[in-house]
Design a protein around this motif. Structure first.
Motif, PDB file in Angstrom:
ATOM      1  N   TYR A  14      69.380  43.207  91.332  1.00  0.00           N
ATOM      2  CA  TYR A  14      67.966  42.788  91.256  1.00  0.00           C
ATOM      3  C   TYR A  14      67.960  41.474  90.494  1.00  0.00           C
ATOM      4  O   TYR A  14      68.199  41.453  89.293  1.00  0.00           O
ATOM      5  CB  TYR A  14      67.121  43.825  90.523  1.00  0.00           C
ATOM      6  N   VAL A  19      73.293  46.148  89.829  1.00  0.00           N
ATOM      7  CA  VAL A  19      73.144  47.563  89.468  1.00  0.00           C
ATOM      8  C   VAL A  19      74.068  48.482  90.266  1.00  0.00           C
ATOM      9  O   VAL A  19      74.334  49.600  89.834  1.00  0.00           O
ATOM     10  CB  VAL A  19      71.674  48.059  89.575  1.00  0.00           C
ATOM     11  N   ASN A  39      69.535  58.811  84.464  1.00  0.00           N
ATOM     12  CA  ASN A  39      68.512  57.797  84.729  1.00  0.00           C
ATOM     13  C   ASN A  39      69.142  56.406  84.720  1.00  0.00           C
ATOM     14  O   ASN A  39      69.967  56.105  83.871  1.00  0.00           O
ATOM     15  CB  ASN A  39      67.430  57.816  83.637  1.00  0.00           C
ATOM     16  N   ALA A  41      71.184  55.171  86.841  1.00  0.00           N
ATOM     17  CA  ALA A  41      72.532  55.097  87.412  1.00  0.00           C
ATOM     18  C   ALA A  41      72.561  54.289  88.704  1.00  0.00           C
ATOM     19  O   ALA A  41      73.609  53.802  89.116  1.00  0.00           O
ATOM     20  CB  ALA A  41      73.064  56.504  87.680  1.00  0.00           C
ATOM     21  N   GLY A  42      71.412  54.165  89.349  1.00  0.00           N
ATOM     22  CA  GLY A  42      71.359  53.417  90.599  1.00  0.00           C
ATOM     23  C   GLY A  42      71.162  54.299  91.819  1.00  0.00           C
ATOM     24  O   GLY A  42      71.355  53.859  92.954  1.00  0.00           O
ATOM     25  N   LYS A  43      70.739  55.546  91.604  1.00  0.00           N
ATOM     26  CA  LYS A  43      70.562  56.483  92.726  1.00  0.00           C
ATOM     27  C   LYS A  43      69.489  55.984  93.688  1.00  0.00           C
ATOM     28  O   LYS A  43      69.704  55.913  94.905  1.00  0.00           O
ATOM     29  CB  LYS A  43      70.163  57.879  92.183  1.00  0.00           C
ATOM     30  N   SER A  44      68.322  55.639  93.146  1.00  0.00           N
ATOM     31  CA  SER A  44      67.249  55.144  94.013  1.00  0.00           C
ATOM     32  C   SER A  44      67.665  53.858  94.718  1.00  0.00           C
ATOM     33  O   SER A  44      67.304  53.621  95.873  1.00  0.00           O
ATOM     34  CB  SER A  44      65.983  54.867  93.210  1.00  0.00           C
ATOM     35  N   THR A  45      68.443  53.050  94.016  1.00  0.00           N
ATOM     36  CA  THR A  45      68.837  51.764  94.602  1.00  0.00           C
ATOM     37  C   THR A  45      69.729  51.967  95.828  1.00  0.00           C
ATOM     38  O   THR A  45      69.610  51.241  96.818  1.00  0.00           O
ATOM     39  CB  THR A  45      69.534  50.909  93.529  1.00  0.00           C
ATOM     40  N   GLN A  86      60.507  57.941  95.839  1.00  0.00           N
ATOM     41  CA  GLN A  86      60.375  58.559  94.523  1.00  0.00           C
ATOM     42  C   GLN A  86      58.927  58.427  94.060  1.00  0.00           C
ATOM     43  O   GLN A  86      58.295  57.391  94.235  1.00  0.00           O
ATOM     44  CB  GLN A  86      61.318  57.860  93.530  1.00  0.00           C
ATOM     45  N   GLU A 163      64.197  62.161  94.685  1.00  0.00           N
ATOM     46  CA  GLU A 163      63.624  63.018  93.634  1.00  0.00           C
ATOM     47  C   GLU A 163      62.418  63.817  94.118  1.00  0.00           C
ATOM     48  O   GLU A 163      61.322  63.706  93.558  1.00  0.00           O
ATOM     49  CB  GLU A 163      63.181  62.177  92.431  1.00  0.00           C
TER      50      GLU A 163
END
Ligand SMILES: Nc1ncnc2c1ncn2[C@@H]1O[C@H](COP(=O)(O)OP(=O)(O)OP(=O)(O)O)[C@@H](O)[C@H]1O
Ligand SMILES: [Mg+2]
Lengths: 238, 292
Positions: A14, A19, A39, A41-45, A86, A163
């Motif tokens: 970003y 990330v 939180n 960690a880059g999961k959503s990314t 999310q 999530e």
């Protein structure tokens, strides 16, 4: 058999802040795959890179044999990818029915659109009861069902959920996990991020644990659940 | 003149609603752009004047009645707005408000100066229609009646498009949650082009209607943009229906004030009304739409 979704060496930044540093991940048709991790960690990314909401710097994302990195988000439903963002984001001022109709925006045949809406109502009778209400008036759990229903409207081959149980009351966490189980039994392919890692892994065929933008563990759901390191680091204890 | 004569009260009400319908058509376009992309279009009133001068040219050189010139002007300005969005406005969507204010102010200055070059600062008018329609004691000027009714029809048409049509719903979806709209398969940039095109077309249609009633010059925009801002704040920022109510309300209040006092006061009405509404309802009549 080639994977339905294959992510290799994924790097995302970003602005100047990187990330993801070379994440790898595979999803086979019919599998449920979970991504877990703390939180940030880059999961959503990872998920956003797949669906075209985060720009990919390096690496490949292959869906059904086709390179899809950096394709615009709006072609994902046509490719067969459904996405549940999310934070159970719905179109708050639009009715429940209209929210679902938007999930099938690309379906120009209004009769087929209505059929798809009916199918979602059969799966989520609660949404049928509230079909004329603005989505903003629904409870959190109902909004999450709506977001899932919207992602199912084009009958996607891969459903990606970020999530799905986050911030819901315990009762609705159960409802959502029941629904995920139902999707699994329907033979759908799911890729999900969950902070409720233990429950997600129980449901999943395989899981990936991310840490600071790197793969940390990757194994079957059962083995990850049995792994003491994973238990200590991601499942909150022994 | 008997002030509280019911016929006069009714007459003022009707002429106020007709004038208000024209305001509403103009302000709804401004509010649509703000609601969908959070851009305040300072060139909106100049797009209106593009409509007015087009009607003037078509009347002057081809004798075309403004009602018929709508058929040419509205689609032409729609496409102008559609591509203006693509080449310019799209670049400032999601940027700080100052960027979009500067960009649209630039468009406004360019249009005003083209207007001054082509038409000078002299006032023009399009006297295509004269006379009044009589209903008993009530007389309504024909051009005002036609302009008001066409404005209402166009505003309602766009309203029902946004409420009912599949594509119109997509416009609302983009207004609320652009990223989620995209993932639903909606090409957000195209929707924004459509939105700006529609808003420009609404402004131009208002301009064509206005040309039948008032005289205008390339610098007449200021008055109208100020009133439009008052209307969208009165009605609720970004709320399409709010601008419709706000426009009608302003038209009626202006009409009564002008009827019962000097027209000097009528100029200030928009701001007095603005203050009054905001004191009672800080988010405007219909509430601010699409707030996250
Ligand atoms: N749009 C953005 N702009 C800048 N930085 C971002 C953006 N989105 C996420 N980040 C940063 O990238 C990192 C990874 O974020 P991401 O949302 O992928 O994490 P996550 O694993 O999903 O976390 P969470 O459990 O909190 O949802 C975080 O440090 C976050 O602050
Ligand atoms: Mg996340």
């Amino acid at each position: 058999m080639p994977s339905l979704l294959s992510i290799r060496g994924l790097e995302v930044a970003y602005g100047a802040v990187q990330v993801l540093f070379g994440v790898n991940l595979e999803v086979q048709t019919g599998e449920i795959v979970a991504i877990i991790g703390p939180n940030g960690a880059g999961k959503s990314t990872v998920i956003k890179a797949v669906v075209g909401l985060a720009a990919v710097q390096q690496g490949q994302i292959v869906f059904d044999g086709r390179e899809i990195a950096n394709l615009p988000a709006h072609i994902m439903p046509a490719l067969g990818i459904g996405y549940v963002p999310q934070g159970r984001i719905v179109f708050a001022q639009m009715t429940v029915t209209d929210n679902l109709e938007m999930g099938a925006f690309l379906q120009k045949d209004s009769v087929k659109r209505r059929q798809a809406v009916q199918q979602v109502f059969e799966q989520f009778p609660r949404l049928y009861e509230r079909r004329h209400q603005p989505a903003g008036k629904l409870s959190g759990g109902e909004q999450q069902m709506l977001a899932i229903g919207r992602a199912l409207m084009m009958n996607p081959r891969l459903v990606i959920l970020d999530e799905p149980s986050l911030g819901l009351s315990p009762k609705y966490v159960d409802v959502i996990f029941d629904q995920l189980l139902a999707l699994k039994q329907q033979g759908r392919t799911l890729l999900m991020v969950e902070q409720n890692a233990a429950r997600a892994l129980e449901l999943s065929d395989r899981g990936y644990a991310l840490e600071l933008g790197h793969n940390r563990f990757a194994d079957s759901g059962e083995k990850l659940l049995a792994n003491p390191d994973v238990r200590r680091m991601y499942l909150g204890g022994a | 003149m008997e002030l509280l004569d019911p016929a006069i009260l009714l007459q003022l009400l009707i002429s106020g609603l007709l004038a208000g319908a024209l305001y509403a058509l103009l302000a709804c376009g401004l509010n649509l752009v703000f609601g969908v992309m959070r851009v305040i279009n300072l060139a909106h009133a100049e797009l209106m004047l593009v409509g007015a001068f087009s009607a003037y040219l078509l009347y002057r050189f081809f004798g075309l009645h403004p009602v018929f010139s709508l058929v040419i002007v509205v689609p032409a300005v729609f496409f102008f707005g559609y591509y203006l969005q693509r080449v310019l406005i799209e670049r400032v969507v999601g940027q700080p408000l100052l960027s979009s204010l500067l960009a649209t102010y630039g468009v406004s200055i360019i249009l005003v100066n083209i207007g001054l070059l082509l038409f000078s600062a002299d006032y023009k008018s399009v006297p295509a229609m004269q006379g009044s329609i009589l209903f008993g004691e009530i007389a309504i000027s024909k051009p005002r009646a036609v302009a008001g009714l066409i404005s209402v029809a166009l505003t309602l048409a766009i309203y029902f498009f946004l409420e009912r049509a599949h594509l119109g719903k997509a416009v609302r979806a983009v207004a609320e949650q652009p990223q989620v709209a995209a993932i639903c398969g909606i090409d957000v940039r195209r929707i924004r082009m459509l939105t700006f095109g529609m808003a420009a077309a609404m402004a131009a249609a208002a301009g064509v209607m206005l040309a039948m009633i008032y005289s205008f010059s390339p610098i007449s925009g200021a008055d109208f943009i100020q009133k439009s801002f008052a209307i969208i704040i009165i009605g609720g920022m970004g709320n399409f229906a709010g601008a419709l109510y706000g426009g009608l309300l302003l038209g009626v209040v202006e009409s009564y004030v002008a009827g019962f006092s000097s027209s000097q006061w009528a100029e200030a009405v928009a701001y007095l009304l603005l203050v009054a509404v905001l004191l009672i309802r800080p988010t405007g009549l219909k509430g601010t739409a699409y707030v996250k």
